[in-house]
Design an enzyme around this catalytic site. Structure first.
Site, PDB file in Angstrom:
ATOM      1  N   ARG A  39       0.992  -1.208   0.037  1.00 21.49           N
ATOM      2  CA  ARG A  39       0.030   0.015   0.071  1.00 21.49           C
ATOM      3  C   ARG A  39       0.831   1.285  -0.138  1.00 21.49           C
ATOM      4  O   ARG A  39       0.519   2.197  -0.680  1.00 21.49           O
ATOM      5  CB  ARG A  39      -0.766  -0.016   1.472  1.00 21.49           C
ATOM      6  CG  ARG A  39      -2.198  -1.009   0.907  1.00 21.49           C
ATOM      7  CD  ARG A  39      -3.086  -0.817   2.117  1.00 21.49           C
ATOM      8  NE  ARG A  39      -4.195  -1.668   1.619  1.00 21.49           N
ATOM      9  CZ  ARG A  39      -5.131  -2.245   2.449  1.00 21.49           C
ATOM     10  NH1 ARG A  39      -5.048  -1.997   3.675  1.00 21.49           N
ATOM     11  NH2 ARG A  39      -6.019  -2.862   2.073  1.00 21.49           N
ATOM     12  N   LYS A 200     -21.069 -14.686   0.602  1.00 21.62           N
ATOM     13  CA  LYS A 200     -22.259 -14.461   0.899  1.00 21.62           C
ATOM     14  C   LYS A 200     -22.961 -13.774  -0.417  1.00 21.62           C
ATOM     15  O   LYS A 200     -22.501 -12.716  -0.959  1.00 21.62           O
ATOM     16  CB  LYS A 200     -22.637 -13.608   2.066  1.00 21.62           C
ATOM     17  CG  LYS A 200     -22.371 -14.364   3.233  1.00 21.62           C
ATOM     18  CD  LYS A 200     -22.135 -13.228   4.268  1.00 21.62           C
ATOM     19  CE  LYS A 200     -23.398 -13.244   5.343  1.00 21.62           C
ATOM     20  NZ  LYS A 200     -23.405 -12.148   6.278  1.00 21.62           N
ATOM     21  N   GLY A 353      -9.596  -6.820  -1.910  1.00 26.30           N
ATOM     22  CA  GLY A 353      -9.821  -7.725  -0.791  1.00 26.30           C
ATOM     23  C   GLY A 353      -9.454  -9.154  -1.130  1.00 26.30           C
ATOM     24  O   GLY A 353      -8.060  -9.384  -1.536  1.00 26.30           O
ATOM     25  N   GLY A 376     -13.755  -2.774  -0.293  1.00 29.30           N
ATOM     26  CA  GLY A 376     -15.279  -2.086  -0.235  1.00 29.30           C
ATOM     27  C   GLY A 376     -15.373  -1.087  -1.080  1.00 29.30           C
ATOM     28  O   GLY A 376     -16.607  -0.992  -1.864  1.00 29.30           O
TER      29      GLY A 376
HETATM   30  P1  AMP Z   1     -16.194 -12.592   0.870  1.00 30.43           P
HETATM   31  O1  AMP Z   1     -15.628 -11.588   1.974  1.00 30.43           O
HETATM   32  O2  AMP Z   1     -17.478 -12.585   0.843  1.00 30.43           O
HETATM   33  O3  AMP Z   1     -15.459 -11.910  -0.489  1.00 30.43           O
HETATM   34  O4  AMP Z   1     -15.678 -14.000   1.078  1.00 30.43           O
HETATM   35  C1  AMP Z   1     -14.615 -14.259   1.040  1.00 30.43           C
HETATM   36  C2  AMP Z   1     -14.230 -15.561   1.671  1.00 30.43           C
HETATM   37  O5  AMP Z   1     -15.221 -16.388   1.238  1.00 30.43           O
HETATM   38  C3  AMP Z   1     -12.782 -16.294   1.616  1.00 30.43           C
HETATM   39  O6  AMP Z   1     -12.153 -16.229   2.824  1.00 30.43           O
HETATM   40  C4  AMP Z   1     -13.223 -17.551   1.190  1.00 30.43           C
HETATM   41  O7  AMP Z   1     -12.523 -18.676   2.060  1.00 30.43           O
HETATM   42  C5  AMP Z   1     -14.675 -17.876   1.511  1.00 30.43           C
HETATM   43  N1  AMP Z   1     -15.292 -18.874   0.595  1.00 30.43           N
HETATM   44  C6  AMP Z   1     -15.169 -19.078  -0.610  1.00 30.43           C
HETATM   45  N2  AMP Z   1     -15.782 -19.987  -1.025  1.00 30.43           N
HETATM   46  C7  AMP Z   1     -16.256 -20.821   0.243  1.00 30.43           C
HETATM   47  C8  AMP Z   1     -17.050 -21.607   0.426  1.00 30.43           C
HETATM   48  N3  AMP Z   1     -17.497 -22.653  -0.793  1.00 30.43           N
HETATM   49  N4  AMP Z   1     -17.357 -22.057   1.574  1.00 30.43           N
HETATM   50  C9  AMP Z   1     -17.112 -21.339   2.639  1.00 30.43           C
HETATM   51  N5  AMP Z   1     -16.344 -20.252   2.549  1.00 30.43           N
HETATM   52  C10 AMP Z   1     -15.939 -19.887   1.477  1.00 30.43           C
END
Ligand code: AMP
Length: 396
Positions: A39, A200, A353, A376
């Site tokens: 960064r 999610k 991220g 974000g």
């Molecule tokens: P996000 O912050 O929503 O972009 O999610 C990123 C996180 O989702 C990462 O740390 C991944 O390890 C997790 N992730 C991705 N695929 C899966 C999955 N099938 N089950 C559980 N966690 C997941």
């Protein structure tokens, strides 16, 4: 949103004091040492350009989330030390952020010299966009430059308020973010492919909805894909699932069909019997995951199909991993997509991220057109939202 903004290249900076908001929110280890200085490195070209234009530079940034004023572990002392090494000139630190020491040091600053203010979040008004505090920042300088893309989605005193009192320009890093990502939305090379992953659905609704009006293809992977599978009546075992998003998923599939946007969903999944790096990977067809098993990565057939879509793309925007890439046994899907992007001649954009962390982990970051520095902020950007820190800059 207007992302054509005046930059430091449009400003007359000679002999001026320039207050520059940076993103020095670097990760530090238990011993307080910086574990990744990228960064800081990414904003060096802006700092150097402003110095070369004959200005004095007053840098400021947040680090972490201090709650009650000064806390040693959130101090920017380590950043000062690294800046001195990287710039090769002394960098003064003003311990009181905007207090008498900062004012004194700012006043004494000569062209070519650099001052760093302590963590702006040591000031209680900062995250509330307190205008008195913003005025105190502004009183230190004659020009404001924002090079902290990762903080542009937050209306704080040092990102938005200060621009009420000083002419506000973008730095070179923010300029690149806006140029590349702005073009991807306003005039993309087609087909425009959006890859969505991560845990999610509910976190990504804004982006999916906005991109549904722009994209040619939307690829869904990661933990969020099982909510789509379950919504369509498939069996997902103990995979991540958000029942409250079922209606949204079904509605989205319908809307995409009406609009002629191709939605790509997994056809297979790599599963484990528990959420851990040592779970034994087993592949099942999508919608046929047995009880007690959880999907932790897209399967090999899905990875191949997704790589093919990427190969034929004109522009690819990626946000969110295809699986739990932190576990080597479940990283193959994320790596396959990253490789396809790296090898593709398309414009390739990695939202910050976890996707940025993944391409770094695979050593492919240099092969992408752009790796955003804002997780974000890039999500909000692709959701079509106006970023307050960008809106506050002078229009080009
Ligand atoms: P996000 O912050 O929503 O972009 O999610 C990123 C996180 O989702 C990462 O740390 C991944 O390890 C997790 N992730 C991705 N695929 C899966 C999955 N099938 N089950 C559980 N966690 C997941």
């Amino acid at each position: 949103m207007n992302y054509k903004k005046k930059t430091i290249l449009d400003a007359d900076l000679k002999g001026k004091r320039v207050l520059m908001r940076c993103d020095f929110n670097v990760p530090t280890g238990d011993d307080g040492a910086i574990t990744d200085d990228s960064r800081i490195r990414k904003t060096l070209p802006t700092i150097q350009a402003v110095l070369e234009a004959g200005a004095a530079v007053i840098l400021c940034s947040h680090k972490g989330r201090p709650k009650n004023g000064f806390e040693e572990k959130f101090s920017l002392k380590v950043v000062r030390d690294r800046l001195q090494e990287l710039l090769g000139i002394p960098v003064e630190l003003a311990a009181d952020v905007v207090g008498p020491e900062a004012r004194e040091k700012a006043k004494a600053l000569k062209p070519g010299q650099v001052l760093l203010l302590e963590n702006v979040r040591f000031m209680t008004g900062e995250t509330k966009n307190n205008m008195e505090l913003a005025k105190q920042y502004a009183d230190l300088a004659e020009v404001f430059v924002n090079d902290a893309f990762g903080s542009c989605h937050r209306a704080h005193s040092s990102t938005v308020g200060v621009a009420e009192f000083l002419p506000a320009y973008s730095g070179l890093l923010v300029k690149k973010e806006l140029d590349v990502m702005g073009k991807a939305l306003s005039d993309p090379a087609r087909p425009l492919v959006l890859i969505m992953g991560g845990s999610k659905v509910s976190d990504k609704i804004g982006v999916i909805d906005h991109m549904l009006t722009l994209a040619d293809d939307i690829i869904i992977g990661g933990g969020m894909s099982y909510t789509f599978t379950a919504a369509r009546g498939g069996k997902i075992g103990t995979s991540l699932c958000e029942k409250e998003s079922f209606d949204y998923c079904l509605e989205l599939l319908k809307k995409a069909e009406e609009k002629g946007v191709r939605i790509h969903l997994p056809v297979d999944a790599v599963c484990g019997d528990h959420f851990a790096a040592d779970a034994a990977p087993q592949v099942f067809a999508d919608g046929e995951i047995p009880d007690g098993m959880m999907g932790l990565d897209i399967g090999p057939k899905t990875a191949e199909a997704y790589a093919q879509v990427v190969k034929n793309a004109g522009t690819v925007i990626w946000n969110g991993p295809m699986g739990v890439f932190e576990f080597p046994a479940f990283a193959a899907g994320t790596e396959a997509v990253a490789k396809a992007m790296a090898e593709s001649s398309a414009v390739t954009i990695i939202g910050g991220g976890d996707s940025a962390a993944a391409v770094e982990q695979f050593g492919l970051a240099e092969k992408m057109t752009h790796v955003s520095t804002g997780g974000g902020a890039s999500l909000e950007f692709f959701a079509g939202e106006e970023l307050p820190g960008v809106a506050a800059l002078l229009d080009a």
